[in-house]
Design an enzyme around this catalytic site. Structure first.
Site, short mmCIF file in Angstrom:
data_model
loop_
_atom_site.label_atom_id
_atom_site.label_comp_id
_atom_site.label_asym_id
_atom_site.label_seq_id
_atom_site.Cartn_x
_atom_site.Cartn_y
_atom_site.Cartn_z
N LYS A 1 0.74 -1.07 -0.11
CA LYS A 1 0.07 -0.02 0.07
C LYS A 1 0.91 1.32 -0.02
CE LYS A 1 -4.52 0.95 0.47
NZ LYS A 1 -5.64 -0.18 -0.29
N GLY B 1 -20.54 6.80 3.32
CA GLY B 1 -19.68 7.14 2.21
C GLY B 1 -20.36 7.58 0.87
N GLY C 1 -18.16 7.74 -2.22
CA GLY C 1 -17.02 7.71 -3.23
C GLY C 1 -17.42 6.66 -4.15
N ASN C 2 -16.33 6.59 -4.83
CA ASN C 2 -16.15 5.51 -5.73
C ASN C 2 -16.90 4.19 -5.30
OD1 ASN C 2 -14.43 2.87 -7.03
ND2 ASN C 2 -15.03 4.23 -8.64
N1 GLU Z 1 -7.11 0.13 -3.57
C1 GLU Z 1 -8.18 -0.92 -3.63
C2 GLU Z 1 -8.22 -1.74 -2.55
O1 GLU Z 1 -8.08 -1.42 -1.55
C3 GLU Z 1 -7.59 -1.90 -4.86
C4 GLU Z 1 -6.14 -2.25 -4.93
C5 GLU Z 1 -5.64 -2.66 -6.35
O2 GLU Z 1 -6.38 -2.84 -7.23
O3 GLU Z 1 -4.52 -3.04 -6.18
O4 GLU Z 1 -8.55 -2.97 -2.49
#
Ligand code: GLU
Length: 431
Positions: A110, A222, A224-225
């Site tokens: 992350k 929320g 958002g997306n």
């Molecule tokens: N950010 C998204 C998650 O928390 C997707 C991560 C990704 O596609 O690598 O799962």
């Protein structure tokens, strides 16, 4: 961060506590525990940016690589004013479990930047994306660590990052990053994937609970997306959303928007900013009742969908959940604290844990990588069909283990994920 608890909240301590509990349950050997309860490596760096007014500002960036025994590290990059290294560590660890529970050949990682994109121009955001990639260009890549969008980052940010990576390495590497724009190496369906994936798991859980979607009401935290696409598909399968809450940038607090006969998604999309902040005055004129942000959790509904940030359901507010609630589907990462988990378990609420419920995003990222690698892009039905198969079979694996051993769904999901990652570490001879 949406903190309503009186106790200081440390997401990494929470991720480790969840891990330790399950490591104990499955009697995991100590070297593997030591390996998995910490990231393999992490990067902390400065991002000096020339602002539009000519001044320089230095932002802080992080990339945490938790584990890559099953494949390259995978996980989004968040832009958030309250980002901390411990939040990124927790999210990186949860990515490892997420990829393992849906059984895709990827590890966990992350990234984060401490910034508020509400206050940055597009040019400043581009500079930040490019600077971020320059700082970690040797440690990431299609075979090492593959970033993606997350809170307050989107396809445009990914394309700037890809472009910077390709300039540095002097060739095209579409598999370096996922969540790219469609037509620029992105996959159709990726934008919808996380929210839709949440609803694929809700659909399966409703079968177990003997409920029909059209007889259910939901309340969502929320807008958002993740929340918007979860609402979209949930409404398509017949459900009614009576309440959504979101952050109000102007008031620096959150508000909930209530409509007894169900929210109109298209209308709310028409009056929100690009971060999902709904315009209060316009919402009132459309007939919405404005409530304090926390009111989303107290609604008389069947399903709660926290799809904002971590630490939103805590020991302090879990008691306010209505007796009618039967299902909690975690669209956000880490929305529920262990204190709240006890209350949910006692109440018999069916929980679809975050790293299962919201795994649709990374699963579609994996499908995007596959398409980038073969340089051939599928139609939307094919992408969403494959996503549904992956999410449904992961859900069934977890719920069958939970039923067989009378386990809380979160524990069952952890047992499957940790066992797979631990096995990969052992097979490689790491422990
Ligand atoms: N950010 C998204 C998650 O928390 C997707 C991560 C990704 O596609 O690598 O799962």
């Amino acid at each position: 961060m949406a903190s309503v608890s009186s106790k200081p909240f440390n997401p990494f301590a929470m991720a480790q506590a969840q891990f330790d509990r399950v490591a104990e349950m499955i009697n995991l050997d100590h070297p593997t525990r030591e390996l998995l309860r910490q990231p393999l490596r992490e990067f902390h760096f400065a991002l000096p940016i020339r602002m539009d007014d000519g001044s320089f500002k230095v932002f802080r960036g992080f990339r945490v690589q938790h584990n890559d025994a099953r494949g390259p590290h995978k996980g989004g990059i968040r832009f958030h004013p309250q980002e901390t290294i411990d939040t990124v560590r927790a999210l990186g660890m949860w990515m490892t479990w997420k990829c393992a529970v849906v059984n895709i050949p990827l590890g966990g990682g992350k990234g984060g930047v401490v910034c508020d994109p509400h206050n940055l121009s597009m040019r400043e955001q581009e500079a930040l994306c490019r600077a971020y990639v320059r700082q970690i260009a040797r440690a990431v890549g299609p075979l090492q660590d593959v970033p993606a969008p997350d809170v307050m980052t989107n396809a445009q940010h990914m394309l700037w990052m890809l472009d910077e990576f390709e300039r540095i390495h002097g060739a095209k590497y579409p598999g370096f990053i996922t969540g790219k724009p469609v037509g620029m190496g992105g996959s159709v369906g990726r934008t919808e994937a996380t929210g839709y994936g949440v609803v694929f798991t809700i659909r399966e859980a409703l079968k177990e609970l003997n409920l029909r979607a059209k007889d259910t009401l939901a309340s969502v935290q929320g807008f958002g997306n993740v929340a918007q696409y979860a609402i979209e598909l949930y409404q398509q399968i017949g459900g009614t959303v009576v309440c959504v809450s979101c952050w109000d940038q102007e008031d620096q607090t959150s508000h909930a928007f209530y409509k007894a006969d169900g929210i109109d998604l298209a209308a709310l999309r028409g009056i929100c900013d690009r971060f999902g902040g709904i315009d209060k005055k316009k919402a009132v004129s459309l007939g919405y009742k404005i409530l304090p942000g926390d009111a989303w959790i107290e609604q008389e509904v069947d399903i709660l969908i926290p799809a904002a940030l971590e630490n939103s359901i805590t020991g302090d507010n879990a008691g306010k959940i209505s007796r009618r609630v039967k299902l909690l589907a975690e669209g956000a990462n880490g929305p529920t604290t262990p204190d709240a988990d006890h209350i949910l378990q006692e109440r018999g609420i069916f929980v679809i844990p975050d790293f299962l419920a919201n795994a649709g995003g990374v699963t579609c990222s994996y499908l995007e990588q596959v398409q980038s690698n073969i340089n051939y892009y599928w139609e939307k039905d094919e992408v969403l069909g494959k996503l549904d198969v992956k999410m449904t079979s992961a859900f069934i694996d977890v719920s069958e283990l939970a039923k067989k051993n009378k386990l809380f769904m979160r524990d069952a999901a952890y047992i499957i994920a940790i066992s797979r990652v631990a096995q990969a570490c052992r097979d490689r001879g790491w422990v």
